[in-house]
Motif scaffolding. Structure first.
Motif, PDB file in Angstrom:
ATOM      1  N   GLY A  38       4.421  -4.367  -3.429  1.00 20.09           N
ATOM      2  CA  GLY A  38       3.907  -5.611  -2.862  1.00 20.09           C
ATOM      3  C   GLY A  38       4.174  -5.713  -1.377  1.00 20.09           C
ATOM      4  O   GLY A  38       3.307  -6.132  -0.603  1.00 20.09           O
ATOM      5  N   LEU A  39       5.376  -5.306  -0.959  1.00 16.11           N
ATOM      6  CA  LEU A  39       5.715  -5.354   0.464  1.00 16.11           C
ATOM      7  C   LEU A  39       4.789  -4.453   1.275  1.00 16.11           C
ATOM      8  O   LEU A  39       4.294  -4.851   2.333  1.00 16.11           O
ATOM      9  CB  LEU A  39       7.165  -4.924   0.662  1.00 16.11           C
ATOM     10  CG  LEU A  39       7.639  -4.823   2.108  1.00 16.11           C
ATOM     11  CD1 LEU A  39       7.655  -6.196   2.767  1.00 16.11           C
ATOM     12  CD2 LEU A  39       9.029  -4.184   2.173  1.00 16.11           C
ATOM     13  N   ALA A  40       4.552  -3.241   0.787  1.00 14.61           N
ATOM     14  CA  ALA A  40       3.688  -2.307   1.511  1.00 14.61           C
ATOM     15  C   ALA A  40       2.267  -2.847   1.608  1.00 14.61           C
ATOM     16  O   ALA A  40       1.628  -2.758   2.671  1.00 14.61           O
ATOM     17  CB  ALA A  40       3.692  -0.949   0.807  1.00 14.61           C
ATOM     18  N   ASP A  41       1.754  -3.417   0.520  1.00 11.50           N
ATOM     19  CA  ASP A  41       0.398  -3.962   0.539  1.00 11.50           C
ATOM     20  C   ASP A  41       0.274  -5.130   1.510  1.00 11.50           C
ATOM     21  O   ASP A  41      -0.726  -5.256   2.224  1.00 11.50           O
ATOM     22  CB  ASP A  41      -0.013  -4.403  -0.868  1.00 11.50           C
ATOM     23  CG  ASP A  41      -0.287  -3.231  -1.789  1.00 11.50           C
ATOM     24  OD1 ASP A  41      -0.499  -2.112  -1.289  1.00 11.50           O
ATOM     25  OD2 ASP A  41      -0.275  -3.427  -3.029  1.00 11.50           O
ATOM     26  N   VAL A  42       1.282  -6.004   1.509  1.00  6.07           N
ATOM     27  CA  VAL A  42       1.251  -7.147   2.420  1.00  6.07           C
ATOM     28  C   VAL A  42       1.310  -6.687   3.870  1.00  6.07           C
ATOM     29  O   VAL A  42       0.573  -7.194   4.735  1.00  6.07           O
ATOM     30  CB  VAL A  42       2.415  -8.117   2.110  1.00  6.07           C
ATOM     31  CG1 VAL A  42       2.615  -9.117   3.246  1.00  6.07           C
ATOM     32  CG2 VAL A  42       2.140  -8.866   0.815  1.00  6.07           C
ATOM     33  N   ALA A  43       2.165  -5.717   4.164  1.00  3.54           N
ATOM     34  CA  ALA A  43       2.273  -5.218   5.533  1.00  3.54           C
ATOM     35  C   ALA A  43       0.951  -4.609   5.996  1.00  3.54           C
ATOM     36  O   ALA A  43       0.493  -4.859   7.118  1.00  3.54           O
ATOM     37  CB  ALA A  43       3.397  -4.193   5.627  1.00  3.54           C
TER      38      ALA A  43
END
Length: 276
Positions: free
Chosen positions: A103-108
């Motif tokens: 999720g963090l990678a997608d949001v970034a």
């Protein structure tokens, strides 16, 4: 019949609704093989987030348990703080299937690479990882490993307690976008799982407060037990506000990213309260 679950009261054991919510949390947030409980409905159905998160603080402790155990074992074997912390973080990622890291990678990638809300959401749904996502993952892993290594160096075995608390409180703080924002995609999965109700949020708050008290009793600094939840919630609220500005709502990726930043902020809060 209890709302959101398919069981009859006569078939359920005492405390069944809470046990069902705990089992659902563990299934949803991890790769752990959680068996179907007596009287429980379909364990693979879409979870009901109106009530499910009330057991999230407890589920967070369970999910962080293997990582905390590995941290202590590696430390006791003399591997040193860096290797022990790295093994603990790796264990946590294995238990959750790197759900929050994804999720963090997608949001970034989405927030950093899209010019419009629609384009940002489109990028977030792309399974490929970009430069922003890669950098975010590296920084998240480095900060968590560094924080745990520092805690081991300063507090020894109490670092495992800090890991447990950070994992639990960060997942509780990550509910902020679900409570404060509507789904960014009205037809997406986030729109169909519901929003935590006031009673659920109240239970989460009481459980989180209990864990903070336990952390203080265990020997962690009182100031650290104040800073950990405060900074964790502040980090989650900050990312929630960014999600409102960037995509006009929340998604599962936003919630996962909130967990990551909240865990990092919580660990840093404890470190700041421990003398060098």
């Amino acid at each position: 019949m209890t709302q959101g679950w398919d069981f009859e009261p006569d078939d359920a054991f005492p405390g069944a609704p809470l046990a069902y919510d705990l089992a659902a949390c563990l299934r949803f947030y991890s790769r752990l093989p959680v068996p179907r409980l007596p009287g429980e409905g379909d364990p693979h159905r879409l979870p009901d987030f109106r009530t499910l998160p009330r057991m999230l603080p407890v589920a967070g402790l369970i999910l962080a348990g293997p990582g905390a155990l590995v941290l202590l074992m590696a430390w006791a074997l003399g591997l040193g703080p860096f290797l022990a912390a790295t093994l603990a973080v790796a264990t946590g990622a294995l238990v959750t299937g790197a759900l929050h890291e994804d999720g963090l990678a997608d949001v970034a990638d989405g927030f950093g690479g899209g010019a419009t809300a629609e384009r940002r959401i489109e990028i977030m749904r792309d399974s490929r990882i970009g430069a922003y996502g890669g950098v975010a993952l590296v920084l998240s892993l480095a900060l968590r490993i560094g924080a745990l290594a520092t805690l081991l160096d300063r507090t020894g075995a109490l670092a495992a307690m800090a890991l447990l608390l950070a994992a639990s409180l960060s997942r509780s703080a990550a509910l902020a976008p679900m409570v404060l924002l509507g789904p960014a995609r009205p037809g997406g999965a986030g729109a169909s799982v519901g929003t935590p109700n006031r009673r659920t949020i109240g239970i989460v708050g009481l459980l989180a407060l209990s864990l903070i008290v336990i952390g203080g009793i265990s020997g962690l600094p009182v100031l650290g037990m104040v800073l950990m939840p405060f900074l964790a919630l502040a980090a989650s609220l900050g990312l929630t506000a960014l999600a409102r500005a960037k995509i006009g709502g929340q998604t599962g990726d936003v919630i996962g990213a909130c967990q990551q930043v909240a865990e990092i902020a919580g660990l840093l809060g404890v470190i700041m309260a421990i003398p060098r």
